[in-house]
Design an enzyme around this catalytic site. Sequence first.
Site, short mmCIF file in Angstrom:
data_model
loop_
_atom_site.label_atom_id
_atom_site.label_comp_id
_atom_site.label_asym_id
_atom_site.label_seq_id
_atom_site.Cartn_x
_atom_site.Cartn_y
_atom_site.Cartn_z
CD GLU A 2 5.31 -26.08 38.99
OE1 GLU A 2 6.45 -25.90 39.46
OE2 GLU A 2 4.28 -25.68 39.54
CE LYS A 31 4.77 -28.21 41.85
NZ LYS A 31 5.49 -27.82 43.08
NE ARG A 87 13.16 -13.68 52.36
CZ ARG A 87 13.37 -12.37 52.40
NH1 ARG A 87 12.36 -11.53 52.57
NH2 ARG A 87 14.59 -11.87 52.24
P1 13P Z 1 1.10 -24.43 44.68
O1 13P Z 1 0.87 -25.82 45.20
O2 13P Z 1 0.83 -23.36 45.68
O3 13P Z 1 0.45 -24.20 43.34
O4 13P Z 1 2.67 -24.29 44.44
C1 13P Z 1 3.35 -25.29 43.85
C2 13P Z 1 4.53 -24.76 43.17
O5 13P Z 1 5.64 -25.20 43.38
C3 13P Z 1 4.36 -23.68 42.20
O6 13P Z 1 5.49 -23.61 41.40
#
Ligand code: 13P
Length: 341
Positions: free
Chosen positions: A177, A219, A46
């Site tokens: 988000e 987001k 990782r």
């Molecule tokens: P994705 O763009 O793969 O959806 O991931 C964004 C992200 O931060 C999910 O929490």
Amino acid sequence: MNIEKLQQTAQGMAAPGRGILAMDESTPTCSKRFEKLGIPCTAEHRRSYRDMLVTTPGLGKYISGAILFDETLRQSTLSGTPFAVHLQQQGIIPGIKVDAGAKALAGHGDEKVTEGLDGLRERLAEYAAMGARFAKWRSVITIGAGMPSPACSMANAHGLARYAALCQEADMVPIVEPEVLIDGDHTIERCFEVTRDVQQMVFAQLTEQGVMMSGIILKPSMVIPGKDCVQQATIEQVAEQTVRCLQETVPADVPGIAFLSGGQSDEEATAHLNAMNRLGKKLPWAVTFSYGRALQAAAMETWGGKAENVERAQKVVSHRARMNGAAASGEYAPDMEQQAA
Ligand code: 13P
């Protein structure tokens, strides 16, 4: 709360022609992606994978911020520089995922609520001391029969607002988000209604908790038909519906909107962002990307866990970052993909 510092960080994250690299996969999520490609799921793999990403030459030209996972914030590049320090040196603002994941919401079938508020004040202080200047918390909303329930939308909106207030108290910009999942056979109209309702609830809760709008980044997911919907939408339809939804829900003093990719293909995610920035509307916020999979999937595959592939994988990262940087300015065209190939 240092208002000036928060606004400065948020504006830096939403800088023109740049976007955010979401490289904050939790260890279980990272393991799932590694496993599919036959990459061993060790801490060192990782670390070397994230090393490959952040040492991509010129990354800061298109990437304004990078979201790290707890383990990564504690790790360093091969040359021994902590990742957060290395990012700062590239002009990239380091951030940290702080939620503890989406867990089953009691009494609500398949619906989820994001956990992680307990002890968050103390964790934020530790992360800030390690160099993180912003944070991320993701809530997930499922569309389906009877979903989302008001209980699910409200619990998640409330969690996001409590998290955002704690971040601002610690002088860290919260990425807020609320992801409406692409899974299902719902239409674009249904996605519009759900996304609008959820975003309205999120902003009502943010206001209630005293969150300063000029010091957050939203987001969201795009307004898009479910991936099993028989009637898919054109790029322009997605762009129009998404922007209309934002105009109905997002206060003008939010500095930036940075989309997640949510399972769209790399090129779709880029084309949708580009189309939004080409609608010719004067929008009050920057409209950019905070992609995880759509920035990394091809590069991870190219890397495959092998040191000898680092340079090739970095070219792939660099290309996707450049394409999305162009889309953030409305200057992307699909033939730019071929030119690079
Ligand atoms: P994705 O763009 O793969 O959806 O991931 C964004 C992200 O931060 C999910 O929490």
